[in-house]
Design an enzyme around this catalytic site. Structure first.
Site, mmCIF file in Angstrom:
data_model
loop_
_atom_site.group_PDB
_atom_site.id
_atom_site.type_symbol
_atom_site.label_atom_id
_atom_site.label_comp_id
_atom_site.label_asym_id
_atom_site.label_seq_id
_atom_site.Cartn_x
_atom_site.Cartn_y
_atom_site.Cartn_z
ATOM 1 N N SER A 1 0.679 -0.915 -0.416
ATOM 2 C CA SER A 1 -0.063 -0.539 0.109
ATOM 3 C C SER A 1 0.845 1.432 -0.131
ATOM 4 C CB SER A 1 -0.985 -0.117 1.483
ATOM 5 O OG SER A 1 -1.964 1.169 1.557
ATOM 6 N N ALA B 1 7.531 10.327 4.449
ATOM 7 C CA ALA B 1 6.594 10.911 5.299
ATOM 8 C C ALA B 1 5.153 11.032 4.760
ATOM 9 C CB ALA B 1 7.549 12.167 6.616
ATOM 10 N N CYS C 1 1.037 3.121 10.626
ATOM 11 C CA CYS C 1 1.803 4.349 9.840
ATOM 12 C C CYS C 1 2.826 5.208 11.046
ATOM 13 C CB CYS C 1 1.139 5.617 9.421
ATOM 14 S SG CYS C 1 1.543 6.474 8.369
ATOM 15 N N GLY D 1 11.423 -4.186 1.185
ATOM 16 C CA GLY D 1 12.777 -4.130 0.592
ATOM 17 C C GLY D 1 12.624 -5.671 -0.674
ATOM 18 N N GLY E 1 7.101 -2.807 -1.948
ATOM 19 C CA GLY E 1 7.254 -1.229 -2.066
ATOM 20 C C GLY E 1 7.789 -0.703 -3.215
#
Lengths: 332, 274
Positions: free
Chosen positions: A49, A98, A158, A272, A293
């Protein structure tokens, strides 16, 4: 019965698919399918996501019907602007982000993004989060009965927003409470995404399993930072951010291994992954599926390459069903 | 848009710290719009992890040669060494391989009313304006106001002039052309008469000033923005800027990579930059 379309078939194709390795025309492609709750995936490879938008962003670059599932950007009850920029910073072997869960909100997702995804023959997993327990329940209720959403992934982890779920993800009682609440609202498959920013991830994994999660995905990003020595400022406006990319893979793999030994529900490995070899390590460590990701940013076709690589590995190893590999780690 | 692994034809330092790189790119020109860009993967392993965005300076082709080499279509990037990625890039040679993803993003809108166009470049900001000039000069008069810190940072002037584009150079230190800021040149120029459009690329303070000037003269403006980028396709949301009318309650974030890199003046909330 062979299902070949004579029209599309070229003379060379028969030789290529039928008699490779001299095993005869009956050699079957390895079965890459895996099951997460009620979800049947054609292969265990899906995006993490936040790295794949709402799917359509990558449709021109990758065949969305060749990956196991589509996982959406995290959705919230209301649209969310996210954090100020700079939001990303490259680091050795990865990147910090971020972004702050910027998203269009669950209603706009259902109205503007989901119709496109419904035309794709790949299950959609809607990732979502809330600022409060009530918001988690409210978003869950809106996603509960949509036929176009095959499963949900509840983000309780998160690291970049104060109320982005980290509160729920680091305390076993709070995690239990939020997952129980969502469970009461949603009958479809529920995956819970865990944070690695905690002493013992297995405590949270067990708590959410007990609360009714059908699967856990781990890990979310590791909290980190990077400083520009000339300006003496953080390279992120948010000061700290989440580290992703190959740099975190050994940590992620260790956590997946630990969690898989502690829970009975499937584990989705994240952290990773850049190649089929990386994905295979997660499966062997105990993951039923994997999420890719930040590698999507670097190589948009990477998930299809990984799925192809998994099939190749299975053929080479004489493995008929990839699920045979799950948790097959040899420990002396 | 496509993702392809290709070969560098040449990579020359044209001024200290400034480079031109040609990479083989068959068929790339088809459908390519001025102002679009590519994401280049500079080296496979280990660092840098992410790709880097570069606008497309121009495309071209090398003729076939009698020793059997076919026509080679290429794209050309004009870049400045600013960090780790571009420093590595500067060490690449013809024959080395790179991965290119593109063309990406929305380029300049070249379909506007009659009248001349003024292009304004700040330093390396000249890079996306060459293809734009090439396209516009077929339909209208085009001027380029090219500003830089010093003469070493004034790039590609003769190539613009060869296209028939009137070029006015200014430098901060006066080492080439007029001494002063390019924004002063623009304001002076608009006093003499307003063009159909201004199109600009350069540092943010320069673009903000151009925005102010164009607004006061009522001239439509398009700007090409630069940003850190993760993905280049609108997925990572690392390169967002605030669009006009943005608020926390009803966010209107624009991605530089997908919604841009070229924006109309009115699409952007200019107050977000000090």
């Amino acid at each position: 019965m062979k299902q070949r379309k004579g029209r599309d078939e070229l003379p060379g194709d028969k030789r290529a698919t039928g008699t490779r390795g001299g095993k005869g025309p009956e050699e079957k492609a390895p079965d890459l399918s895996v099951t997460i709750g009620d979800l049947e995936l054609r292969n265990p490879v899906m995006p993490a996501s936040g790295t794949f938008g709402y799917g359509r962003e990558y449709a021109r670059l990758i065949d969305l019907e060749r990956i196991g599932a589509i996982v959406t950007k995290g959705l919230s009850l209301r649209p969310k602007a996210g954090n100020p920029t700079p939001r990303i910073a490259e680091t050795v072997g990865g990147m910090l982000n971020a972004v702050g869960l910027q998203n269009v909100g669950v209603d706009a997702f259902i109205r503007d993004k989901l119709p496109y995804l419904e035309g794709i023959a790949t299950p959609v997993i809607a990732n979502f989060f809330g600022n409060t327990l009530e918001e988690y329940g409210e978003v869950a209720a809106r996603l509960a009965d949509l036929p176009g959403v095959a499963a949900v992934e509840v983000n309780i982890s998160c690291p970049n927003v104060k109320q982005g779920g980290i509160v729920f993800g680091t305390d076993p009682q709070a995690a239990h409470a939020v997952v129980s609440l969502v469970r009461r609202r949603i009958a479809k498959t529920m995956i819970v995404k865990l944070t690695p920013n905690i002493t013992d991830i297995t405590v949270i994994a067990r708590a959410v399993e007990e609360a009714g999660a059908d699967a856990v995905s781990c890990i979310n990003t590791l909290t980190g930072m990077s400083i520009d020595i000339h300006s003496r400022r953080s390279r992120l406006a948010n000061v700290t951010g989440g580290l992703s990319g190959p740099a975190i893979m050994p940590v992620a793999l260790r956590m997946v291994y630990q969690v898989a030994r502690q829970v009975r529900i499937p584990v989705i490995g994240i952290g990773g992954i850049c190649s089929a070899g990386d994905a295979l390590q997660f499966l062997i460590a105990g993951a039923t599926a994997v999420q890719v990701g930040s590698a999507n940013f670097v190589e948009p076709g990477v998930m299809v390459s990984i799925a192809d690589g998994l099939a190749r590995f299975c053929r080479e190893q004489g493995i008929d069903y990839i699920r045979e590999l799950i948790g097959s780690l040899v420990v002396d | 848009m496509k993702d392809f692994n290709t070969t560098i034809l040449s990579n020359q330092e044209i001024s200290p710290g400034f480079f031109r790189m040609r990479v083989l790119a068959p068929g790339f020109e088809e459908g390519l719009l001025p102002g679009q860009f590519v994401m280049m993967r500079i080296q496979r392993n280990p660092a840098p992890f992410l790709r880097r965005p570069f606008c497309i300076f121009r495309t071209g082709s090398l003729p076939a040669e009698c020793d059997g080499l076919a026509v080679r279509e290429y794209l050309e990037l004009l870049y400045k060494v600013v960090g780790q990625g571009t420093a590595i890039m500067a060490t690449l040679h013809g024959g080395d391989r790179v991965d290119i993803l593109g063309p990406l993003g929305h380029g300049f809108d070249v379909d506007f009313g009659a009248g001349e166009a003024i292009l304004v470049a700040g330093g390396i900001g000249v890079a996306p304006l060459f293809m734009l000039g090439e396209t516009l000069i077929r339909q209208r008069r085009v001027e380029l106001l090219l500003g830089a810190r010093c003469r070493e940072e004034v790039l590609a002037v003769t190539e613009f002039e060869r296209q028939g584009i009137e070029t006015y150079v200014s430098t901060d230190d006066g080492s080439l052309g007029r001494k002063g800021l390019v924004t002063e040149v623009l304001e002076q120029r608009l006093k003499e008469g307003t063009p159909a459009a201004v199109m600009a690329c350069g540092p943010l303070p320069m673009l903000k000033e151009i925005h102010r000037i164009c607004n006061s003269y009522g001239v439509p403006l398009q700007v090409s923005l630069e940003s850190l980028m993760g993905c280049g396709v609108g997925a990572c949301l690392g390169c967002v800027i605030k669009g006009a009318g943005h608020s926390e309650q009803s966010p209107r974030q624009l991605t530089v990579c997908e919604d841009g890199p070229v924006f109309r003046d009115g699409d952007i909330d200019w107050s977000q930059w000090p």
